[in-house]
Design a protein around this motif. Structure first.
Motif, mmCIF file in Angstrom:
data_model
loop_
_atom_site.group_PDB
_atom_site.id
_atom_site.type_symbol
_atom_site.label_atom_id
_atom_site.label_comp_id
_atom_site.label_asym_id
_atom_site.label_seq_id
_atom_site.Cartn_x
_atom_site.Cartn_y
_atom_site.Cartn_z
ATOM 1 N N ASN A 104 0.811 -1.340 -0.073
ATOM 2 C CA ASN A 104 -0.113 0.022 -0.033
ATOM 3 C C ASN A 104 0.804 1.224 0.039
ATOM 4 O OD1 ASN A 104 -2.688 -1.127 0.130
ATOM 5 N ND2 ASN A 104 -1.862 -1.860 2.295
ATOM 6 N N ARG A 105 2.021 1.264 -0.577
ATOM 7 C CA ARG A 105 2.781 2.454 -0.646
ATOM 8 C C ARG A 105 3.626 2.448 -1.824
ATOM 9 N NH1 ARG A 105 7.426 -0.373 -0.928
ATOM 10 N NH2 ARG A 105 8.197 -1.405 0.837
ATOM 11 N N LYS A 106 4.093 3.614 -2.163
ATOM 12 C CA LYS A 106 5.118 3.905 -3.375
ATOM 13 C C LYS A 106 6.210 4.783 -2.952
ATOM 14 C CE LYS A 106 1.701 3.314 -7.191
ATOM 15 N NZ LYS A 106 0.911 4.036 -8.456
ATOM 16 N N ILE A 107 7.403 4.316 -3.098
ATOM 17 C CA ILE A 107 8.335 5.036 -2.707
ATOM 18 C C ILE A 107 9.035 6.032 -3.813
ATOM 19 C CG2 ILE A 107 10.881 4.761 -1.462
ATOM 20 C CD1 ILE A 107 9.769 2.197 -0.175
ATOM 21 N N LYS A 108 9.431 7.141 -3.931
ATOM 22 C CA LYS A 108 10.013 7.767 -4.727
ATOM 23 C C LYS A 108 11.244 8.833 -4.031
ATOM 24 C CE LYS A 108 6.177 8.003 -8.089
ATOM 25 N NZ LYS A 108 5.013 8.704 -8.719
ATOM 26 N N GLU A 109 11.939 9.412 -4.884
ATOM 27 C CA GLU A 109 12.899 10.374 -4.558
ATOM 28 C C GLU A 109 12.485 11.397 -3.413
ATOM 29 O OE1 GLU A 109 16.666 11.616 -3.400
ATOM 30 O OE2 GLU A 109 16.198 9.772 -4.708
ATOM 31 N N GLU A 110 11.199 11.962 -3.880
ATOM 32 C CA GLU A 110 10.520 13.120 -2.983
ATOM 33 C C GLU A 110 9.984 12.448 -1.608
ATOM 34 O OE1 GLU A 110 8.904 16.445 -1.490
ATOM 35 O OE2 GLU A 110 10.296 16.239 -3.374
ATOM 36 N N PHE A 145 13.978 10.276 8.748
ATOM 37 C CA PHE A 145 12.972 9.525 7.732
ATOM 38 C C PHE A 145 14.056 8.601 7.015
ATOM 39 C CE2 PHE A 145 10.085 9.102 4.062
ATOM 40 C CZ PHE A 145 9.047 8.174 4.926
ATOM 41 N N ASP A 146 13.849 7.369 7.068
ATOM 42 C CA ASP A 146 14.943 6.554 6.191
ATOM 43 C C ASP A 146 13.673 5.236 5.276
ATOM 44 O OD1 ASP A 146 14.040 4.996 8.498
ATOM 45 O OD2 ASP A 146 15.735 3.805 8.354
ATOM 46 N N GLU A 147 14.489 4.404 4.641
ATOM 47 C CA GLU A 147 13.705 3.666 3.841
ATOM 48 C C GLU A 147 14.427 2.292 4.487
ATOM 49 O OE1 GLU A 147 12.864 0.950 0.174
ATOM 50 O OE2 GLU A 147 14.168 2.458 -0.359
ATOM 51 N N CYS A 148 13.481 1.351 5.404
ATOM 52 C CA CYS A 148 13.901 0.314 5.799
ATOM 53 C C CYS A 148 13.762 -0.948 4.692
ATOM 54 C CB CYS A 148 13.261 -0.173 7.148
ATOM 55 S SG CYS A 148 13.496 -1.740 7.805
ATOM 56 N N THR A 149 15.013 -1.530 4.284
ATOM 57 C CA THR A 149 14.966 -2.556 3.155
ATOM 58 C C THR A 149 14.600 -3.732 3.909
ATOM 59 O OG1 THR A 149 17.297 -2.748 3.446
ATOM 60 C CG2 THR A 149 16.733 -1.367 1.617
ATOM 61 N N TYR A 157 19.430 -2.937 -5.048
ATOM 62 C CA TYR A 157 18.371 -2.532 -4.383
ATOM 63 C C TYR A 157 18.682 -1.671 -2.997
ATOM 64 C CZ TYR A 157 13.770 -1.182 -2.499
ATOM 65 O OH TYR A 157 12.683 -0.264 -1.975
ATOM 66 N N ALA A 158 19.646 -2.503 -2.167
ATOM 67 C CA ALA A 158 20.025 -2.009 -0.881
ATOM 68 C C ALA A 158 20.887 -0.889 -1.202
ATOM 69 C CB ALA A 158 20.774 -3.233 -0.061
ATOM 70 N N LYS A 159 21.841 -0.907 -2.302
ATOM 71 C CA LYS A 159 22.603 0.114 -2.331
ATOM 72 C C LYS A 159 21.863 1.343 -2.881
ATOM 73 C CE LYS A 159 26.635 1.540 -5.110
ATOM 74 N NZ LYS A 159 27.453 1.064 -6.130
ATOM 75 N N ARG A 160 20.960 1.377 -3.399
ATOM 76 C CA ARG A 160 20.035 2.674 -4.019
ATOM 77 C C ARG A 160 19.425 3.105 -2.988
ATOM 78 N NH1 ARG A 160 19.035 -0.886 -8.584
ATOM 79 N NH2 ARG A 160 16.936 -1.264 -7.710
ATOM 80 N N SER A 161 18.791 2.242 -2.065
ATOM 81 C CA SER A 161 18.167 2.559 -1.139
ATOM 82 C C SER A 161 18.981 3.304 0.129
ATOM 83 C CB SER A 161 17.390 1.313 -0.210
ATOM 84 O OG SER A 161 16.751 1.617 0.905
#
Length: 376
Positions: A104-110, A145-149, A157-161
């Motif tokens: 239920n989510r979309k992750i973008k640069e913003e 605020f971070d992205e938890c992989t 993917y881990a590197k980009r995140s």
């Protein structure tokens, strides 16, 4: 916020210290009971203060933002006043909840667009508005605020995140400089190391976070399904890089054994829903192993819940009585089990602190891990 490193164990990297904030002193190592929605599940604030007695608890930005809402919290004068808690509070930024809402989510640069788990309404979290939300919640320690992989996670993917998490960190820091405090107490800001279970990424991220110069630092993206050995390996790599004179917070960890092993690696702060969630399902943590209180074997066992006596419930109630409450589906059973488990977790980190100061933590830890790794 000020961190005083008082002792280091001679045979491990375990540390004992104090964190000083406007809401009081926090003795480390510390376990923070999770109060996700302005409540530690099943525990009255009076019992939390008088029996479990934590220096700090945790709230969650995602959940508090959705309910009761930031507007309500502002009108109340902040989370401390809203929930009647005069000690320290840390808020997670919501990054982990966004991770858990993968469908239920979309992750973008913003930032991240997500649907509320309550009513399906659409919302957006960005580094900027998450900083503003945490200002208005008013916790003593707030998180980047971070992205938890997830685990397992593809290397690329881990590197980009990780790099996006670093860019988000820079935006968080920039925005905090423009965002005044909402209440009459200071807030400490912790960035978060990411990088999944890849050593080179964890090293890069730890160096980036250390260079941010924050008053404390966190390690995220562990305790998401990886083997314990990989968790410990990543903790060790990161702790060797993060500054010694600042507290280190390992997010979402874990079992009592996980906590002791990570204390030995240099971690100072922990949180996890395990003691409260497992308590509601009838699992008790003790110094001699775990107990499924629903099992018939406890039906006529009138001994104390735990001979260590970590809270009043350990001496007031027997295993037989608690099993009866669970069998009868009486909510008091869940409450007693929750108070016991939280009391045990706080006893464990406080005993670890005593052992670090005494200089025999390593030997004690080995004995405790062996004892606790049993089903009773």
């Amino acid at each position: 916020m000020k961190f005083n490193l008082l002792h280091t164990d001679p045979n491990t990297k375990a540390r004992a210290g104090t964190i000083e904030t406007d809401h009081g002193s926090i003795a480390t190592p510390i376990f923070m009971p999770v109060g996700t929605v302005a409540s530690v599940k099943g525990v009255h604030q009076r019992e939390l203060r008088e029996e479990i007695d934590p220096d700090i608890i945790l709230g969650n930005t995602y959940h508090l933002y959705l309910r009761p809402s930031i507007d309500i919290l502002e009108k109340a004068g902040g989370l401390h006043k809203f929930m009647g808690w005069d000690r320290n509070i840390l808020t997670d930024s919501g990054g982990y909840q966004v991770y858990s809402l993968s469908a239920n989510r979309k992750i973008k640069e913003e930032g991240v667009k997500f649907k509320s788990h309550i009513d399906g309404s659409l919302h957006v979290f960005t580094p900027e508005n998450v900083m503003e939300i945490q200002r208005k919640i008013g916790a003593d320690i707030i998180m980047a605020f971070d992205e938890c992989t997830p685990y397992p996670c593809d290397y690329q993917y881990a590197k980009r995140s990780m790099h996006m998490t670093h860019r988000w960190l820079d935006r968080c820091i920039d925005h905090l400089k423009k965002t005044p405090l909402s209440y009459a107490h200071d807030q400490a800001f912790f960035p978060i190391v990411q990088g999944s279970t890849y050593k080179d990424l964890r090293i890069q991220s730890a160096e980036y976070i250390a260079n941010a110069g924050a008053v404390g630092n966190a390690i995220g993206g562990l305790s998401v399904g990886e083997p314990a050995e990989e968790m410990y390996a990543m903790s060790e790599v990161v702790c060797d890089i993060l500054p010694e004179d600042k507290p280190r917070y390992l997010m979402g960890v874990g079992t009592p054994i996980n906590i002791l092993e990570n204390i030995a690696l240099g971690i100072d702060m922990f949180d996890c829903v395990m003691p409260t969630r497992n308590a509601r399902n009838g699992m008790l943590f003790t110094a001699h192993g775990t107990i499924n209180i629903k099992n018939r074997k406890w039906a006529d066992d009138f001994s104390a819940l735990d001979e260590m006596g970590t809270t009043f419930v350990d001496t007031e109630y027997s295993k037989a009585y608690l099993r009866h409450l669970f069998a009868a589906n009486e909510y008091l059973g869940k409450q007693i089990a929750t108070i016991h488990n939280l009391g045990f977790y706080l006893w464990l980190v406080r005993e670890a602190r005593k052992r670090i100061i005494a200089g025999d933590f390593g030997e004690w830890k080995t004995k405790m891990v062996r004892q606790m790794d049993k089903r009773l």
